[in-house]
Design a protein around this motif. Structure first.
Motif, PDB file in Angstrom:
ATOM      1  N   LYS A  95      35.476  43.615  53.788  1.00 55.65           N
ATOM      2  CA  LYS A  95      34.971  44.233  52.557  1.00 55.65           C
ATOM      3  C   LYS A  95      33.727  43.481  52.096  1.00 55.65           C
ATOM      4  N   LYS A  96      32.721  44.245  51.677  1.00 57.39           N
ATOM      5  CA  LYS A  96      31.426  43.660  51.337  1.00 57.39           C
ATOM      6  C   LYS A  96      31.038  43.842  49.872  1.00 57.39           C
ATOM      7  N   TYR A  97      31.703  44.765  49.166  1.00 65.54           N
ATOM      8  CA  TYR A  97      31.299  45.108  47.810  1.00 65.54           C
ATOM      9  C   TYR A  97      32.505  45.113  46.880  1.00 65.54           C
ATOM     10  N   ILE A  98      32.218  44.931  45.602  1.00 65.87           N
ATOM     11  CA  ILE A  98      33.259  45.041  44.583  1.00 65.87           C
ATOM     12  C   ILE A  98      32.742  45.957  43.472  1.00 65.87           C
ATOM     13  N   VAL A  99      33.504  46.995  43.187  1.00 62.43           N
ATOM     14  CA  VAL A  99      33.122  48.000  42.199  1.00 62.43           C
ATOM     15  C   VAL A  99      33.932  47.765  40.927  1.00 62.43           C
ATOM     16  N   THR A 100      33.242  47.743  39.796  1.00 62.68           N
ATOM     17  CA  THR A 100      33.890  47.503  38.507  1.00 62.68           C
ATOM     18  C   THR A 100      33.363  48.499  37.486  1.00 62.68           C
ATOM     19  N   PHE A 101      33.934  48.439  36.302  1.00 61.97           N
ATOM     20  CA  PHE A 101      33.392  49.151  35.150  1.00 61.97           C
ATOM     21  C   PHE A 101      33.221  48.104  34.058  1.00 61.97           C
ATOM     22  N   GLN A 133      29.509  51.466  34.974  1.00 62.94           N
ATOM     23  CA  GLN A 133      29.017  51.698  33.619  1.00 62.94           C
ATOM     24  C   GLN A 133      27.497  51.585  33.573  1.00 62.94           C
ATOM     25  N   LYS A 134      26.951  50.574  34.248  1.00 64.95           N
ATOM     26  CA  LYS A 134      25.496  50.402  34.298  1.00 64.95           C
ATOM     27  C   LYS A 134      24.834  51.538  35.063  1.00 64.95           C
TER      28      LYS A 134
END
Length: 232
Positions: A95-101, A133-134
């Motif tokens: 895994k290379k990315y982390i998605v958040t809000f 969110q951004k």
């Protein structure tokens, strides 16, 4: 410590509708979707629930992992479990990315606590970071909350919405009173876990349905710059 692992079957995914980052239309396959429930009083006190999921292309399922503290000792142990989880996701599952809000809050809390308890790990910067969110604010020119964004994406919650202040009160009692968890009704624990699970699962569905719902379809180069281009 409550540990909960869950697999959620996924329907058809439109790659064309998925948010494109780093020129990758299928980035969601390389990403984690992350959210914390935590308690802050002047400074971060504890992580009450750690929640993270990823998409398993082989089984076409979302794999959810959650840890919920039942006392102060567990609140510290969650940090070690989080470190192990992220390291395994990067080394074993690539895994290379982390998605958040609005992930800055969660990164601030977990990095502060990791340092406070002398655990040799820093989450921020460990993965490429994508804050939905951004991304929405750049695309539409307005800030939005997760629950309002779920309505735009026609995501129906299984869980009841719990206010941040109520969650904070619960985790405050958990870390101050080791027996409080035993007096807590089982359905309240499940309610909190389901709420957190819904948060991380919603991030996945928002990500893969992005261009079908967001009014301004950004060009790839705009996406990369406006959403704080994800860097490894």
């Amino acid at each position: 410590m409550i540990t909960k692992l869950n697999s959620i079957k996924v329907g058809d995914i439109s790659v064309e509708g998925s948010l494109t980052m780093d020129g990758n239309k299928q980035l969601f396959k390389d990403a984690l979707f992350f959210d914390l429930e935590h308690y802050i009083y002047k400074k971060p006190i504890c992580i009450g629930v750690f929640g993270c999921c990823f998409y398993d292309e082989i089984t076409n399922e979302i794999k959810v992992t959650q840890y919920m503290a039942e006392n102060k000792k567990d609140a510290i142990e969650i940090l070690s479990l989080a470190k192990n989880y992220f390291e395994e996701m990067k080394t074993k599952y690539n895994k290379k990315y982390i998605v958040t809000f609005s992930g800055n809050n969660d990164f601030t809390v977990i990095n502060y606590l990791l340092k406070a308890y002398k655990i040799d790990f820093v989450l921020e910067g460990y993965f490429g970071e994508i804050d939905l969110q951004k991304c929405f604010e750049k695309a539409e020119g307005t800030c939005i909350g997760l629950k309002a964004l779920e309505k735009i994406f026609e995501i129906d919650r299984e869980s009841e919405v719990i206010s941040g202040s109520n969650l904070a009160k619960t985790f405050s009692k958990i870390v101050k009173d080791n027996d409080y968890i035993n007096r807590m009704p089982p359905e309240k624990k499940e309610k909190i876990l389901l709420y957190n699970q819904q948060d991380v699962v919603s991030l996945f569905y928002i990500y893969v349905d992005w261009y079908n719902r967001v009014g301004l379809k950004m060009e790839e180069d705009e996406t990369q710059s406006d959403c704080d281009e994800a860097q490894q």
